[in-house]
Design an enzyme around this catalytic site. Structure first.
Site, PDB file in Angstrom:
ATOM      1  N   LEU A 124       6.357  -7.312 -13.020  1.00 18.99           N
ATOM      2  CA  LEU A 124       4.824  -7.357 -13.334  1.00 18.99           C
ATOM      3  C   LEU A 124       3.943  -6.171 -13.103  1.00 18.99           C
ATOM      4  O   LEU A 124       3.990  -5.438 -13.471  1.00 18.99           O
ATOM      5  CB  LEU A 124       4.689  -8.823 -13.176  1.00 18.99           C
ATOM      6  CG  LEU A 124       3.274  -9.191 -13.781  1.00 18.99           C
ATOM      7  CD1 LEU A 124       3.241  -9.288 -14.699  1.00 18.99           C
ATOM      8  CD2 LEU A 124       2.346  -9.985 -13.153  1.00 18.99           C
ATOM      9  N   THR A 125       4.653  -6.251 -11.926  1.00 14.08           N
ATOM     10  CA  THR A 125       3.068  -4.932 -11.339  1.00 14.08           C
ATOM     11  C   THR A 125       3.543  -3.923 -11.607  1.00 14.08           C
ATOM     12  O   THR A 125       4.857  -3.745 -11.490  1.00 14.08           O
ATOM     13  CB  THR A 125       3.073  -5.166  -9.512  1.00 14.08           C
ATOM     14  OG1 THR A 125       2.804  -6.691  -9.137  1.00 14.08           O
ATOM     15  CG2 THR A 125       2.413  -4.298  -9.089  1.00 14.08           C
ATOM     16  N   GLU A 126       2.727  -3.010 -12.263  1.00 14.05           N
ATOM     17  CA  GLU A 126       3.516  -1.395 -12.792  1.00 14.05           C
ATOM     18  C   GLU A 126       1.706  -0.629 -11.173  1.00 14.05           C
ATOM     19  O   GLU A 126       0.829  -0.913 -10.989  1.00 14.05           O
ATOM     20  CB  GLU A 126       2.543  -1.277 -13.079  1.00 14.05           C
ATOM     21  CG  GLU A 126       3.922  -2.232 -14.478  1.00 14.05           C
ATOM     22  CD  GLU A 126       3.523  -1.590 -16.239  1.00 14.05           C
ATOM     23  OE1 GLU A 126       4.078  -2.089 -16.871  1.00 14.05           O
ATOM     24  OE2 GLU A 126       2.366  -0.835 -16.309  1.00 14.05           O
ATOM     25  N   PRO A 127       2.099   0.613 -11.400  1.00  9.19           N
ATOM     26  CA  PRO A 127       1.020   1.888 -11.280  1.00  9.19           C
ATOM     27  C   PRO A 127       0.111   1.480 -11.265  1.00  9.19           C
ATOM     28  O   PRO A 127      -1.200   2.056  -9.996  1.00  9.19           O
ATOM     29  CB  PRO A 127       2.017   3.138 -11.307  1.00  9.19           C
ATOM     30  CG  PRO A 127       3.061   2.660 -11.757  1.00  9.19           C
ATOM     31  CD  PRO A 127       3.674   1.233 -12.189  1.00  9.19           C
ATOM     32  N   GLY A 130      -2.126  -4.678 -11.379  1.00 11.47           N
ATOM     33  CA  GLY A 130      -1.255  -4.811 -10.366  1.00 11.47           C
ATOM     34  C   GLY A 130      -2.324  -6.475 -10.722  1.00 11.47           C
ATOM     35  O   GLY A 130      -2.046  -7.116 -11.449  1.00 11.47           O
ATOM     36  N   ILE A 337      -4.410 -13.058  22.895  1.00 15.00           N
ATOM     37  CA  ILE A 337      -3.936 -13.522  24.059  1.00 15.00           C
ATOM     38  C   ILE A 337      -2.818 -12.961  25.034  1.00 15.00           C
ATOM     39  O   ILE A 337      -3.005 -12.685  26.283  1.00 15.00           O
ATOM     40  CB  ILE A 337      -3.704 -14.773  23.623  1.00 15.00           C
ATOM     41  CG1 ILE A 337      -4.988 -15.911  22.973  1.00 15.00           C
ATOM     42  CG2 ILE A 337      -2.528 -16.082  24.675  1.00 15.00           C
ATOM     43  CD1 ILE A 337      -4.904 -16.655  22.131  1.00 15.00           C
ATOM     44  N   GLY A 339      -2.432 -10.217  25.311  1.00 24.41           N
ATOM     45  CA  GLY A 339      -3.385  -8.493  26.088  1.00 24.41           C
ATOM     46  C   GLY A 339      -2.329  -7.398  25.204  1.00 24.41           C
ATOM     47  O   GLY A 339      -1.814  -7.294  24.271  1.00 24.41           O
ATOM     48  N   GLY A 340      -2.545  -6.680  26.293  1.00 26.85           N
ATOM     49  CA  GLY A 340      -1.797  -5.446  26.167  1.00 26.85           C
ATOM     50  C   GLY A 340       0.199  -5.705  25.182  1.00 26.85           C
ATOM     51  O   GLY A 340       0.674  -4.596  24.902  1.00 26.85           O
ATOM     52  N   GLU A 363       1.103 -12.022  -4.728  1.00 21.65           N
ATOM     53  CA  GLU A 363       1.008 -13.119  -5.605  1.00 21.65           C
ATOM     54  C   GLU A 363      -0.956 -13.325  -6.242  1.00 21.65           C
ATOM     55  O   GLU A 363      -1.301 -14.177  -5.898  1.00 21.65           O
ATOM     56  CB  GLU A 363       1.394 -13.970  -4.715  1.00 21.65           C
ATOM     57  CG  GLU A 363       2.826 -13.322  -5.061  1.00 21.65           C
ATOM     58  CD  GLU A 363       4.440 -14.958  -5.020  1.00 21.65           C
ATOM     59  OE1 GLU A 363       3.212 -15.734  -6.193  1.00 21.65           O
ATOM     60  OE2 GLU A 363       5.493 -15.821  -5.463  1.00 21.65           O
TER      61      GLU A 363
END
Length: 381
Positions: A124-127, A130, A337, A339-340, A363
């Site tokens: 469905l989606t095109e440049p 959308g 949570i 962290g690093g 979607e």
């Protein structure tokens, strides 16, 4: 027909074990090779995962919507790439056929889609089209007993491995719903070309690419339902169902993130105690659990309404909007949570943080869901 409760519980628990024992341990392999291993795909076929939403007459399991989301809640705990392999066959790659296909089209394509022998893809989606599907530019012009397709589709899920493309194309120039038709185009049809697989932020192993049609000739019986003008409306019906599926997937991913975060919060020690003992960490855990629970309730409620035959356009949009935004917040808290360590690829929360970002886009973006919800509210009022 839906399965009896005992049979469905056997299926759900079997999928849960499969996710825990077979899929989660191989997530890094998918990332490394950008592909789901062939033996895993074969096991997914054996479990019947490709045919969850296809009726038993055509070789599927024929699950109701509540049952389908129950299975997807389990699949969502593993890397989204695994679900994506079968996801188009469960949803957008098969449901246009289920909804609007002719008996012959269903007989021809649904059994191999249900078995996983054939991978379906929804184009469905095109440049330049959308969220605004009515602006699509791919054309299908009648030429004797054939149609000739021209245009480019973009970000098409499973296109690199698909055997069948469900293609939305313009059969009239006007900007209106009945100007869009739908065509079933097998892979390998002359004039159908695939681009290189896209390089994405996340979701390695879930392949997408451009699909280009250049004077691609298909017979008139490739027209879905044998009728011009039903493409746009069929696509919207397909997306209604797909949004509930994606919402369930988001809840499954949130469950996995919470599980990983709880484990880390109990093991990681700072200032002489597990970080899970600190109230500010507990607050983040509690927020994530409450939001995941709310999203689960929304998904199940909307699924049950759909199973009863109610119109669920608004409920599906609500569930997809809330669940996709929710899992983004849960992923963000998980990284916080950790962290690093949460920024490091050795822990799955880093990968999920990138993977779940897509759920707010495909979607129908969050903003499109807001428009759908408001439109349905105003219509009802």
């Amino acid at each position: 027909m839906p399965l009896d409760p005992e049979t469905f519980e056997l299926l759900r628990s079997g999928v849960a074990r499969f996710v825990t024992e077979r899929l989660i341990p191989r997530e890094e392999e998918v990332v490394e090779h950008n592909a789901v291993p062939a033996d895993v795909v074969a096991e997914m076929r054996d479990l019947g995962l490709f045919g969850l939403a296809i009726d038993e007459e055509h070789g599927g399991l024929g699950l109701g919507m509540e049952e389908e989301v129950g299975v997807v809640l389990e699949l969502g705990r593993a890397s989204p790439a695994f679900r994506s392999v079968a996801g188009t066959n469960i949803g957008i790659g098969s449901q246009a056929l289920v909804i609007a296909g002719t008996p012959e089209q269903r007989r021809r394509y649904l059994p191999p889609l249900a078995s996983g022998e054939l991978i379906g893809s929804f184009a469905l989606t095109e440049p330049e089209a959308g969220s605004d599907a009515l602006s699509l530019r791919t054309t299908a012009r009648r030429d004797g007993d054939d149609y000739i397709l021209n245009g480019t589709k973009r970000y098409i899920t499973n296109a690199p491995t698909a055997g069948l493309f469900t293609v939305m194309a313009r059969t009239a120039p006007e900007r209106r719903a009945d100007a869009i038709s739908c065509f079933l185009v097998p892979a390998g049809t002359p004039g159908l070309h695939l681009g290189q697989p896209d390089r994405k932020m996340g979701q390695r192993g879930a392949l997408t690419c451009d699909v280009v049609f250049e004077e691609c000739r298909v017979p008139a019986d490739a027209l879905l339902g044998g009728q011009e003008g039903n493409g746009f409306r069929t696509a919207m019906k397909v997306l209604d169902k797909g949004r509930l599926h994606i919402a369930a997937l988001c809840v499954g991913a949130a469950d996995r993130l919470i599980e990983e975060t709880l484990r880390y919060a109990r093991e990681r020690r700072q200032f002489g105690q597990a970080i899970g003992e600190f109230q500010l960490v507990q607050a983040m855990l509690a927020d994530s659990q409450a939001e995941a629970y709310a999203a689960r309730c929304m998904v199940l409620d909307a699924a049950r309404l759909r199973d009863r035959g109610a119109a669920t356009t608004m409920q599906a949009a609500c569930a997809k909007m809330f669940a996709s935004e929710m899992v983004g917040r849960v992923a963000d808290r998980a990284v916080q949570i950790f962290g690093g360590a949460g920024y490091m690829a050795e822990y799955p929360v880093e990968r999920f943080y990138r993977d779940v970002r897509l759920f707010r886009l495909f979607e129908g973006t969050t903003q499109i869901q807001q428009l759908v919800i408001a439109r349905e509210m105003l219509k009802a009022a």
